[in-house]
Structure formats: structure tokens, C-alpha cells
Design a protein around this motif. Structure first.
Motif, PDB file in Angstrom:
ATOM      1  N   SER A 514      -6.208   0.041  -4.200  1.00  0.00           N
ATOM      2  CA  SER A 514      -5.134   0.390  -3.270  1.00  0.00           C
ATOM      3  C   SER A 514      -5.404   1.740  -2.596  1.00  0.00           C
ATOM      4  CB  SER A 514      -3.783   0.426  -4.005  1.00  0.00           C
ATOM      5  OG  SER A 514      -3.807   1.430  -5.020  1.00  0.00           O
ATOM      6  N   GLU A 515      -6.203   2.581  -3.220  1.00  0.00           N
ATOM      7  CA  GLU A 515      -6.607   3.860  -2.634  1.00  0.00           C
ATOM      8  C   GLU A 515      -8.120   3.992  -2.735  1.00  0.00           C
ATOM      9  OE1 GLU A 515      -4.584   7.164  -4.264  1.00  0.00           O
ATOM     10  OE2 GLU A 515      -2.612   6.573  -3.522  1.00  0.00           O
ATOM     11  N   PRO A 516      -8.829   3.225  -1.913  1.00  0.00           N
ATOM     12  CA  PRO A 516     -10.299   3.220  -2.017  1.00  0.00           C
ATOM     13  C   PRO A 516     -10.910   4.517  -1.509  1.00  0.00           C
ATOM     14  CG  PRO A 516      -9.611   1.972  -0.106  1.00  0.00           C
ATOM     15  CD  PRO A 516      -8.353   2.364  -0.832  1.00  0.00           C
ATOM     16  N   MET A 517     -12.167   4.661  -1.809  1.00  0.00           N
ATOM     17  CA  MET A 517     -12.940   5.824  -1.358  1.00  0.00           C
ATOM     18  C   MET A 517     -13.392   5.570   0.084  1.00  0.00           C
ATOM     19  SD  MET A 517     -16.326   7.336  -3.218  1.00  0.00           S
ATOM     20  CE  MET A 517     -17.358   8.622  -2.516  1.00  0.00           C
ATOM     21  N   LYS A 518     -12.804   6.288   1.040  1.00  0.00           N
ATOM     22  CA  LYS A 518     -13.126   6.099   2.447  1.00  0.00           C
ATOM     23  C   LYS A 518     -14.012   7.205   3.010  1.00  0.00           C
ATOM     24  CE  LYS A 518      -8.975   3.449   3.668  1.00  0.00           C
ATOM     25  NZ  LYS A 518      -7.787   3.380   4.571  1.00  0.00           N
TER      26      LYS A 518
END
Length: 626
Positions: A514-518
């Protein structure tokens, strides 16, 4: 003083080498998909592209054959070859009858395939040494015991002498000022690729102790290898235990993979050398007296003492005089090797003539002697090339260079020399990778399994295992990210949350999709050991930005990785069939621990069978009778 029999020495080496091979295969097995898989850091699939009809004209023929036969993808094919190596080496340890030349050569070709496929992740000295030593041990194993064993064992002694001498001589031939000032260990324990907990304490030893240790290392690695072949039992026992102690201390303070363990196994060969018939105690006394005299009165070092301070050591020679010394020792080593090899072969021939089965044993001696002579001649070339004049002459001789290139291609004439340059005078540079869900942060640090990161992270004992990504990250810190395609591949796969690559990492804080590494960036820090009374193991100072922030969809990054065959858009001709899909899924479901679970299941089945035999012996007796 007890003397080990030739047979006991032989099988100690065979068992030990099989154990090292087992460890080598077991260490690389769980890393295959993350390093070489289709979604790994350096895919092996592009290496299999070949338009030649003859499979032996293509790269990695054994891997191509395996993938074609079993319908496997390249990475699963490597996994299968590695698993075969594990099973074959483990079974040969349990079943001594399998310890023959054919088995060792099969293991050699299996590991060589992985070595060639691994690129930067496999080109380490311990991998090359394992391949070369396995060839020598294969000659020793043969298919039977006999007088020829003493010739094969002496061949291993020659290998140890060459490796030891080259390792020591190259340190000073590199012109590294820290080795010449005997201060290299002031920085080595801190700056080596993978330090151990004991290296932290060794780093804080007084400088004069570390200088003395450096002198002792030069003594055993440069001056004394010629003594390894002296046919006097007391001398070679002292040389054996001295080198054994030096290697053991290296293991305790350095994670050098399985290199030093392999050396320990092969050192046993020093205990089998032709002995003089009479006067050994007197000859031993003369030799030890001469060594003591040379150290005290002709030693190429000085001890400087000052009131109120520890003594210091300095080398009493320059580079030109050391070159002459190296040339002298090379000549001495070659002469001793030729004489002792001739004596050993003659001894084996005489023993064969006195046996009942003369023809087969003479054939055994002829085969072993010829192969050992050929390997020794090839091994002379990198040894002679330590001398600049001889290196120039060999470079100008096309015949010698042709044969040397062929021998080097098969890994039987390697050059050796670890830590030739001391790179940690100002500390150890380390890359710290940080990721974030948003460009403004917060940025979270990616933690590796072994390499220093958090200041409180204690150095670990990992040898004879070898976390290859961690070691390669150490060397990447001495260059730029543009010079290391694997590093850009790493940051790309971290942003993609690629399962195989993330499995190589200890702490990946973006597993929540839900909070990926971008976004990703990298900083360069200079690490130092903390003080003895500090609660942390490390201190660090920021140096510079190693890599600017990249976003997940960076087109330039994807283009670069595509050009370097890391992102593969072309479909490979090798795809997984049912077996390959099952093996890959099993590997993924077990989190890369399929080898561990398979071993547990196998051992459990063996224990159940053993318990069943104990509880119901009559049933098994009837089954055997039937």
C-alpha cells in the motif's frame, strides 16, 4: 612424533575437499534466483543466446544441455546443476566408494558452469582456487589407491607453495606504501570487505603487535614456502603448524568465503613428503639454526625503540632489492620443486615395481606423474611472471602465452594475491541506499545482511558462506554507480519490490504494497570502528551523494538496464516446463529455503527408516532375504 600414513592423508584431503565443495554449492544455491534469475540482478539468460549448431561452440554448454533436456529456464537450470552438486558431494562424503576422479571432475564442471555464468558475483579468488584445487584432488582420488598417491599429494604441495608465495610477494610487489611501512593491518581489519567480530578487537591492538604480525606473515608467505618441501619431518611439521596457525587466525579475523578453509584442507598434504633415511634430528637442528641466524642477523627489517613508547618495525630494503629477492626465491622454488618431484616419481616407480600388480600400478604412476608435471609447468608461468623481466619475456613468446591462456581458461594456472593494495587508510567507504514513498520523504534505509549499515550492527562470522551481493556492494563503494551495472539493477528491483532480489536483503521496509518504494537514492559514508568503550560498533561520516534520487518509472534507468541485458524484453528460447515451474514455485514458497527444507525432509525420512529398522528388525531381515 607420529607419522600419518599416505592413505590417511589422502582420505583426509578427499573428505575435506568434498566438504568445501558442498559448502560452496550450498552457499550459492539460495542466491541463484536473486543474482542470476530472469528477474535477478544479472540474468544469465542472455549468455545462452547462440546461433551455432554445435553446443560446445556456445557459452555454458552444460547449462544449455540441462535446460534443453529438462525444459528449464536458465536460472532454474543453474539451480538444478547446483542441487546436483550438493547431492553428489554430500553422497560422496557418506559413501567413500564414490570418492574417485570421475566424481570430482563432475563437481568441477558443475561449479565451473556456475562460475562462468555468475559474472562479477563469482569472479573471486576463492572460487578460482576451489576449481584449481579440485582438479589436483581429482588426480589424487583417481579410481584406486597406490604408490602414485604420493606423487598426487606432492602436486597439491606444489599448489600450496605457489599460492602462498604469490599471496605474500604480490603485497610488496604492488608498491603499496602501507605494506612497505608494515602498517597495513592498522587499516585492514577495519576496511576489509566483510569483517568479523574479532577483527574489531584486532584493530585496537597496539601498532607494534600488528607490525610484528605483518612481518610474521611475510616470513611465512615469502621466505619459508621453500621449506614446505624439505624431506625432514621435524621441519615440515613446524612449517605445517605455523601455516595452520596463520590461516586459522585469518579465518578468525576475515570473512574470505571458503578460501582459507580450502587451504587448511590442502595443508595436510605437507605431511606426506619423501624423508631422508638417516640423520633427521641433526638436519632439523641445522635448518632451524640457519633460519634463526637469517632472522636475527640477516633479517630485512629493523627494530626501532624509543624511551616511553612501544617499539616499531621497519623493512630494511627497497623495491629493487626485493625484486632481486623474489627472483632468487622463484629460482629456488622451481629448482626444489623439480628435484623433489623427480624424487617422488622415482619413489613411486620403485614401490610399483615391488608390488604384485605391477602393470596397473605403473600405469597409475605414469598417468598421475604426467598430469602433475603438466599442471606444475603451467603453474610455473604465473609464478615466473612475478618477476618483471620474466613477465616481459613470456609476453613476447606466443607459444608460452597460447598454452598459458588455455590453462588459465580452464582454471589450472591462476594468479593469486589477496589485499595487494590497502584501500582503507581513511576508513571504509560504504553505500547507504535509502527509499521513500514520496520524494520529500521520509527516507528509510535499506539494511543488508552482512555489510555495515546501522552503527549498532555487529560484524558477523559468515565464512565459509559468502553473501555475494554484500561483498560486491563493498567494491562498488570504491567506484561510481555508472561503473556498476549491478547496482543500478539493484535499485531498480528494490523499487519494483522484486521478490527474488528482496530476498537478498535483510531489512526491506517497503514490503507493505500500500506504500511501495517509489523513489531511491544512495549516499556514501566513511565508516570507522567505534572506540572500545562505545556502545556502538561503528561511527560514520557523510562524504557525498553516491547516486541522485531516481523515481520508479525512470526511463533513462530502464533504457540503461535494457542495453546491458538486465531487463530482458526478448523471450528466451529456454522456458520452464512442468518440472521447472514446480522447482521455481517451491523455491518461492519456501522463501528461498527449499534446500533447507529438502534436507530436513530427507534426514527425517532416513531417521524414520532407521527407527523402523530398530523396532522391526525381523521385517527388514525378511525383506532382504526376499
Amino acid at each position: 612424533m607420529p607419522i600419518l600414513s599416505t592413505s590417511r592423508i589422502k582420505y583426509t584431503i578427499l573428505y575435506g575437499q568434498l566438504f568445501i565443495i558442498l559448502v560452496a554449492f550450498s552457499s550459492i544455491y539460495p542466491q541463484i534466483h536473486g543474482l542470476f534469475g530472469e528477474r535477478g540482478l544479472q540474468p544469465v539468460a542472455p549468455m545462452l543466446e547462440c546461433e551455432e549448431e554445435n553446443i560446445f561452440q556456445c557459452r555454458l554448454p552444460l547449462l544449455r544441455f540441462t535446460c534443453n533436456l529438462l525444459h528449464l529456464s536458465p536460472s532454474v537450470g543453474l539451480q538444478v546443476l547446483c542441487f546436483i552438486g550438493i547431492c553428489l558431494s554430500a553422497y560422496s562424503i557418506v559413501k567413500p566408494r564414490w570418492q574417485n576422479m570421475a566424481i570430482f571432475l563432475i563437481l568441477y564442471f558443475l561449479y565451473r558452469t556456475i562460475y562462468e555464468a555468475g559474472g562479477v558475483f563469482m569472479y573471486y579468488q576463492w572460487d578460482a582456487f576451489l576449481l584449481e584445487s579440485t582438479v589436483y584432488v581429482a588426480i589424487l582420488a583417481f579410481f584406486r589407491d597406490g604408490p602414485a598417491d604420493i606423487v598426487a599429494i606432492f602436486g597439491i604441495v606444489v599448489l600450496i607453495v605457489r599460492v602462498t608465495f604469490m599471496t605474500g610477494a604480490t603485497k610488496l610487489l604492488s608498491k603499496c606504501p602501507e605494506w612497505w611501512s608494515l602498517n597495513a593491518l592498522d587499516y585492514h581489519f577495519e576496511s576489509q570487505p566483510m569483517p568479523t567480530p574479532l577483527s574489531f578487537y584486532a584493530h585496537h591492538f597496539p601498532s607494534f603487535l600488528k607490525q610484528a604480525a605483518t612481518l610474521a606473515t611475510f616470513c611465512f608467505e615469502i621466505a619459508l614456502p621453500c621449506m614446505y618441501m624439505i624431506p625432514v619431518i621435524h621441519v615440515r611439521y613446524v612449517m605445517f603448524f605455523g601455516q595452520f596457525l596463520l590461516t586459522t587466525l585469518t579465518i578468525l579475523t576475515t570473512n574470505n568465503g571458503f578460501m582459507n578453509y580450502n587451504v587448511l584442507v590442502l595443508l595436510v598434504s605437507m605431511l606426506e613428503i619423501p624423508r631422508v633415511p638417516q640423520g633427521e634430528p641433526f638436519l632439523s637442528m641445522l635448518i632451524f639454526a640457519r633460519i634463526a641466524y637469517d632472522v636475527i642477523y640477516k633479517g630485512r627489517f629493523k627494530i626501532i625503540t624509543e624511551v616511553g613508547s612501544w617499539p616499531t618495525f621497519t623493512l630494511d630494503m627497497n623495491y629493487e632489492s626485493f625484486q632481486k629477492l623474489v627472483r632468487y626465491y622463484i629460482d629456488l622454488l622451481v629448482i626444489i620443486i623439480i628435484i623433489m618431484l623427480a624424487v617422488t616419481i622415482l619413489r613411486a616407480i620403485l614401490q610399483s615395481c615391488l608390488s604384485t600388480d605391477k602393470f596397473s600400478k605403473m600405469f597409475h604412476v605414469a598417468f598421475v606423474a604426467s598430469t602433475v608435471v603438466i599442471l606444475s609447468v603451467y603453474g610455473f608461468i604465473p609464478l615466473l611472471r612475478l618477476d618483471e623481466k620474466l613477465a616481459t619475456k613470456t609476453n613476447e613468446n606466443p607459444i608460452i602465452m597460447t598454452y598459458y591462456a588455455a590453462a588459465n581458461k580452464w582454471g589450472v594456472a591462476n594468479s593469486y594475491g589477496s589485499y595487494r593494495q590497502t584501500t582503507g587508510k581513511f576508513g571504509r567507504p560504504e553505500i547507504v541506499i535509502e527509499g521513500s514513498h514520496q520524494v520529500e520523504g521520509p527516507w528509510k534505509e535499506i539494511g543488508f545482511k552482512v555489510k555495515p549499515g546501522l552503527l549498532s550492527k555487529r560484524p558477523q562470522f559468515v565464512s565459509p558462506g559468502h553473501p555475494r551481493l554484500d561483498v560486491q556492494m563493498h567494491y562498488a563503494a570504491h567506484g561510481t554507480y555508472q561503473q556498476n551495472p549491478f547496482f543500478l539493477s539493484l535499485v531498480y528491483h528494490l523499487m519494483q519490490n522484486t521478490t527474488e532480489v528482496v530476498g537478498l536483503i535483510e531489512d526491506y521496509p517497503f514490503k507493505n504494497r500500500s506504500e511501495p518504494m517509489k523513489f531511491v537514492r544512495a549516499k556514501l559514508y566513511m565508516y570507522h570502528y567505534a572506540k572500545m568503550d562505545d556502545k556502538n560498533w561503528w561511527t560514520r561520516d557523510f562524504q557525498e551523494e553516491y547516486m541522485p534520487a531516481f523515481n520508479k518509472g525512470n526511463e533513462a534507468l530502464q533504457k540503461y538496464l535494457t542495453e546491458h541485458n538486465i531487463i530482458i524484453k526478448k523471450k528466451s528460447q529456454f522456458i520452464n516446463g512442468p518440472l521447472g515451474l514446480y522447482l521455481k514455485q517451491y523455491h518461492r514458497l519456501t522463501g528461498g529455503n527449499d534446500l533447507f527444507y529438502t534436507t530436513v525432509i530427507f534426514v527425517g525420512m532416513m531417521l524414520i527408516r532407521r527407527i523402523h529398522i530398530v523396532l522391526y528388525p525381523h521385517y527388514h531381515n525378511h525383506a532382504i532375504d526376499d
